[in-house]
Scaffold this active site. Structure first.
Site, PDB file in Angstrom:
ATOM      1  N   LEU A  64       0.823  -1.216   0.000  1.00  0.00           N
ATOM      2  CA  LEU A  64       0.000   0.000   0.000  1.00  0.00           C
ATOM      3  C   LEU A  64       0.854   1.262   0.000  1.00  0.00           C
ATOM      4  CD1 LEU A  64      -2.937  -0.939   2.421  1.00  0.00           C
ATOM      5  CD2 LEU A  64      -2.978  -0.802  -0.081  1.00  0.00           C
ATOM      6  N   ARG A  65       2.148   1.119   0.279  1.00  0.00           N
ATOM      7  CA  ARG A  65       3.139   2.203   0.141  1.00  0.00           C
ATOM      8  C   ARG A  65       3.060   3.317   1.182  1.00  0.00           C
ATOM      9  NH1 ARG A  65       6.333  -0.939  -2.730  1.00  0.00           N
ATOM     10  NH2 ARG A  65       5.893  -1.097  -4.948  1.00  0.00           N
ATOM     11  N   ASN A  95       7.265  -2.970   3.913  1.00  0.00           N
ATOM     12  CA  ASN A  95       8.403  -2.202   3.377  1.00  0.00           C
ATOM     13  C   ASN A  95       8.004  -0.753   3.073  1.00  0.00           C
ATOM     14  OD1 ASN A  95       6.812  -3.036   1.234  1.00  0.00           O
ATOM     15  ND2 ASN A  95       8.516  -3.217  -0.201  1.00  0.00           N
ATOM     16  N   ASP A 153       9.476  -8.651   3.384  1.00  0.00           N
ATOM     17  CA  ASP A 153       9.313  -8.710   1.926  1.00  0.00           C
ATOM     18  C   ASP A 153      10.065  -7.599   1.203  1.00  0.00           C
ATOM     19  OD1 ASP A 153       8.328  -9.639  -0.531  1.00  0.00           O
ATOM     20  OD2 ASP A 153       6.781  -8.090  -0.514  1.00  0.00           O
ATOM     21  N   HIS A 180      10.188 -13.591   1.420  1.00  0.00           N
ATOM     22  CA  HIS A 180      10.529 -13.316   0.019  1.00  0.00           C
ATOM     23  C   HIS A 180      11.819 -14.094  -0.219  1.00  0.00           C
ATOM     24  CE1 HIS A 180      11.506 -10.159  -3.271  1.00  0.00           C
ATOM     25  NE2 HIS A 180      12.553 -10.954  -3.210  1.00  0.00           N
ATOM     26  N   ASP A 306       0.757  -9.496  -5.024  1.00  0.00           N
ATOM     27  CA  ASP A 306       2.018  -8.750  -4.888  1.00  0.00           C
ATOM     28  C   ASP A 306       1.865  -7.383  -5.580  1.00  0.00           C
ATOM     29  OD1 ASP A 306       4.505  -8.003  -4.093  1.00  0.00           O
ATOM     30  OD2 ASP A 306       5.613  -9.382  -5.381  1.00  0.00           O
TER      31      ASP A 306
HETATM   32 ZN   LIG Z   1       8.765  -9.865  -2.443  1.00  0.00          ZN
HETATM   33 ZN   LIG Z   2       5.853  -8.024  -2.322  1.00  0.00          ZN
END
Ligand SMILES: [Zn+2]
Ligand SMILES: [Zn+2]
Lengths: 435, 312
Positions: A64-65, A95, A153, A180, A306
């Protein structure tokens, strides 16, 4: 009183083994009853004849950033994209900047989602502090704040000792580890999988084994620690095989894959279109075949996007410098229906299971069903009408999709979250109702 | 034949016919470089921009001379990779150039695919002067011309490329070029620099030099990027030159009369001994002079008056 009756649709609710025509009665945001020919007096009726009616989809892998990268996507736009794709619950990857490695960020996301979000948002917490792969994050505190799983991830956990400790620790917090899987030494500066395409285009290759080797390590650690391990965005034949063996052994190992891994191979990277650049990269034709088989056999449990939105300048540039990742929320079900169900890789009900109850189980959330008393998250799909993917119509800020122009079936008509219509297709009408 | 395409991006996309047209045109331009007044007015009023993001004296001067001998105005931009990362994107830079109404852009870039990206968004002709590990089309064309001067029948010869095949744009362009002309192609190098997947290109893969050289008419020595050693691709330069260096002794394993090419600049004593580089088998100077003719031909075909060329 907020009452809805969804009438005459083909209802599939794999958790309750329902796959038949039925009506759904919704009251005060909760499923009251699913059954044939319900006699409910309400003027809020959705005519769903010839349509598919299912539990709102659960996408367990979304970026979602927000916070930190609001120019790419926000909780508002990301969840709006979700409901436009029939998704009513998303698990968001940590992340962000700052990353979801302490309680405050979890609270921030919950707060933002309740203020501006279009659907349910479940944060995933970091494995390590600052996602640096060095020290364990405050996993117990994160759990208390409400994270549904743990992942770094984007940054694979290269340190096996850390992964061992985190697995031991997370086991007692009842949290699944989502990794990941990528060996950074092997992937190095690579941008697509190694093979004839990387040779032809003169692009640095990543050996497919860079994923497989880490899946293997994580399975061994999961066996040793008794932790639950979930493979994020599985992309290679080798990984399918390892997960198959782990399941045979009865280990708590699950896996997800994304639409681009069952629809595209590296053969699609004809020129230097950066919309085909993601991590893990597109596999060979053999990888795609193995993934489809893994989906069919139940080796792969979940279908997730993803969803990785980027600004156009991050994609309109040198292939080697372009950002990894593509958006996926608004094409998830059409790509599942047109490319898995229609070619009979899996049944429609199996597809719904992999998009609802299975990811909900991995995350331990009570979603993905139409059980009586459950929150009324319901999606109505039209599986008959073809429509072209048009990125200019996306609700997501990201337009980085390789599927623009693809003719697909399985478009959402109505997406309902807690009994409220949060998305309505422009061509789908409800008598006496306008969103 | 009438030249139709706006750009020269790769050899992969050229037909045999087109390759022959370029070679014939180059042959006719060779005489210009031998005159006392080495200039023709063919491209007067045209502007050619040379954009080199990687240093390359050889290719850059070759293109510069070629455009000058055709009377085009030219402008060279040398840009390091770092100066491009200060906010301005490559596309921004190119849009600026485009607004100045240039006719051709000759581009050398360390990222594969950049010429494709630019060609899609520019009206000007784009000429690939080497992109990443992808292609270096004018190099392959000048190599074809050089080899053909020695062996008129390209379909009857065996050419062996020796060295870092994986990271070589020169090899990729040359494989397409020589394959289209019907030659038999071998590649030889350490396994770390030569993936087996190259077999799918219809070339023979060798890891031992002596075996590769047997029956070879043309030995094409590639430049070794010395920093590859740090990436564990081979142990030492010493060992590399022992196993893959072309020396006078090694030359004897090839067919008698075999010629040696090198795209330059050479690492003498590593991939090629001075004895070979300066010896009678070497055609390295011919490659350089043919380079100018090939680049004149390419500029002429892409920019010369031609009512049939499609305008984008
Ligand atoms: Zn990833
Ligand atoms: Zn991802």
């Amino acid at each position: 009183m907020n009452t809805w009756l969804i009438q005459g649709g083909h209802v599939i609710d794999p958790a309750n083994h329902w796959d038949d025509e039925a009506d759904i009665w919704i009251q005060e945001g909760v499923i009251k009853k699913v059954g044939k020919h319900l006699k409910i007096s309400t003027d809020k009726v959705i005519e769903a004849k010839n349509k598919l009616v299912v539990p709102g989809l659960v996408d367990m892998h979304v970026h979602l950033r927000e916070p930190g990268f609001e120019y790419k996507e926000t909780i508002k736009t990301g969840t709006q994209a979700a409901v436009a794709g029939g998704v009513t619950s998303v698990a968001c990857m940590p992340n962000t900047n700052p990353p979801i490695d302490d309680q405050a960020i979890v609270h921030f996301i919950h707060h933002k989602a309740s203020e501006e979000g279009f659907c349910h948002v479940y944060p995933i917490g970091c494995i390590s502090k600052q996602r640096q792969g060095q020290e364990m994050a405050e996993i117990g505190e994160l759990k208390k704040a409400g994270v549904v799983a743990l992942s770094d991830d984007g940054s694979p956990v290269m340190n096996s000792e850390l992964m061992r400790r985190v697995m031991e620790y997370a086991r007692e917090q009842d949290l699944t580890i989502i990794d990941h899987c990528e060996d950074l030494h092997l992937s190095n500066e690579g941008v697509i999988y190694e093979g004839s395409t990387s040779l032809r285009l003169g692009l640095r290759g990543i050996p497919a084994i860079s994923e497989t080797i880490m899946v293997s390590r994580n399975i061994l650690l999961a066996e040793m620690t008794g932790a639950r391990f979930h493979v994020a965005h599985l992309s290679t034949a080798g990984s399918v095989e390892l997960v198959r063996q782990a399941k045979r052994k009865g280990l708590a190992v699950t896996a997800e894959t994304a639409p681009h891994y069952w629809t595209l191979s590296d053969q699609f990277i004809k020129t230097y279109n950066t919309h085909f650049k993601m991590k893990p990269p597109l596999g060979s034709e053999a990888d795609v075949a193995a993934i489809r088989k893994g989906i069919q056999d139940g080796v792969i449990d979940c279908l997730a996007t993803d969803h990785a939105p980027h600004a156009s300048t991050e994609k309109q540039c040198e292939f080697e410098l372009a950002a990894f990742g593509i958006v996926g929320l608004e094409t998830l079900f059409p790509l599942t229906y047109t490319h898995l169900v229609e070619p009979q890789v899996i049944s429609l009900s199996k597809a719904i299971e992999m998009l609802t109850i299975n990811p909900a189980k991995v995350l331990g959330i009570s979603k993905g069903t139409l059980s009586e008393g459950a929150e009324a998250d319901v999606t109505i799909f039209d599986i008959k009408t073809s429509q072209k993917v048009d990125v200019s119509q996306f609700k997501s800020k990201g337009r980085n999709s390789p599927f623009n122009g693809w003719e697909l079936r399985g478009w959402p008509m109505i997406t309902m979250v807690q009994g409220h219509i949060r998305y309505q297709h422009p061509q789908f009408h409800i008598k006496g109702y306008q969103l | 034949m009438i030249w139709k395409s706006k750009d020269l991006l790769s050899i992969e996309e050229l037909s045999k016919n087109e390759i022959e047209t370029i070679l014939e045109t180059a042959v006719s331009f060779k005489s210009v470089s031998e005159r006392t007044v080495k200039k023709v007015p063919t491209l007067r009023g045209k502007t050619v921009v040379l954009f080199f993001q990687e240093p390359s004296t050889r290719t850059r001067t070759s293109f510069e001379l070629a455009s000058k001998r055709l009377s085009a105005d030219n402008l060279t931009i040398q840009s390091s990779a770092s100066s491009l990362t200060k906010g301005e994107t490559l596309l921004d830079t190119m849009k600026t150039l485009e607004s100045m109404k240039i006719d051709a852009l000759v581009i050398r870039h360390s990222c594969s695919g950049i010429p494709h990206l630019l060609a899609q968004s520019m009206q000007a002709s784009v000429i690939n002067a080497g992109d990443g590990f992808h292609e270096h089309p004018t190099q392959a064309l000048l190599d074809l011309l050089t080899v053909r001067e020695n062996h008129p029948h390209l379909d009857q010869l065996t050419i062996t490329f020796v060295g870092d095949i994986l990271h070589s744009r020169v090899v990729r362009s040359n494989i397409y070029a020589f394959k289209k002309m019907g030659a038999r192609i071998r590649v030889c190098g350490p396994p770390t620099l030569l993936p087996k997947d190259f077999e799918k290109w219809g070339v023979e893969v060798f890891y031992h030099l002596d075996a590769a050289l047997q029956g070879t008419d043309v030995i094409y020595v590639l430049r070794l990027q010395l920093e590859r050693q740090k990436k564990n691709l081979f142990p030492t330069l010493r060992e590399y030159s022992q196993l893959y260096g072309i020396t006078s002794d090694r030359l004897l394993k090839a067919n008698s009369g075999a010629i040696v090419l090198h795209p330059g600049p050479m690492n003498r004593g590593i991939e090629i001994s001075s004895g070979v580089a300066d010896g009678s088998a070497a055609r390295i100077d011919d490659q350089v002079s043919n380079g100018v003719a090939i680049r004149m031909a390419v500029l002429y075909l892409l920019l010369g008056e031609n009512p049939e060329r499609r305008t984008p």
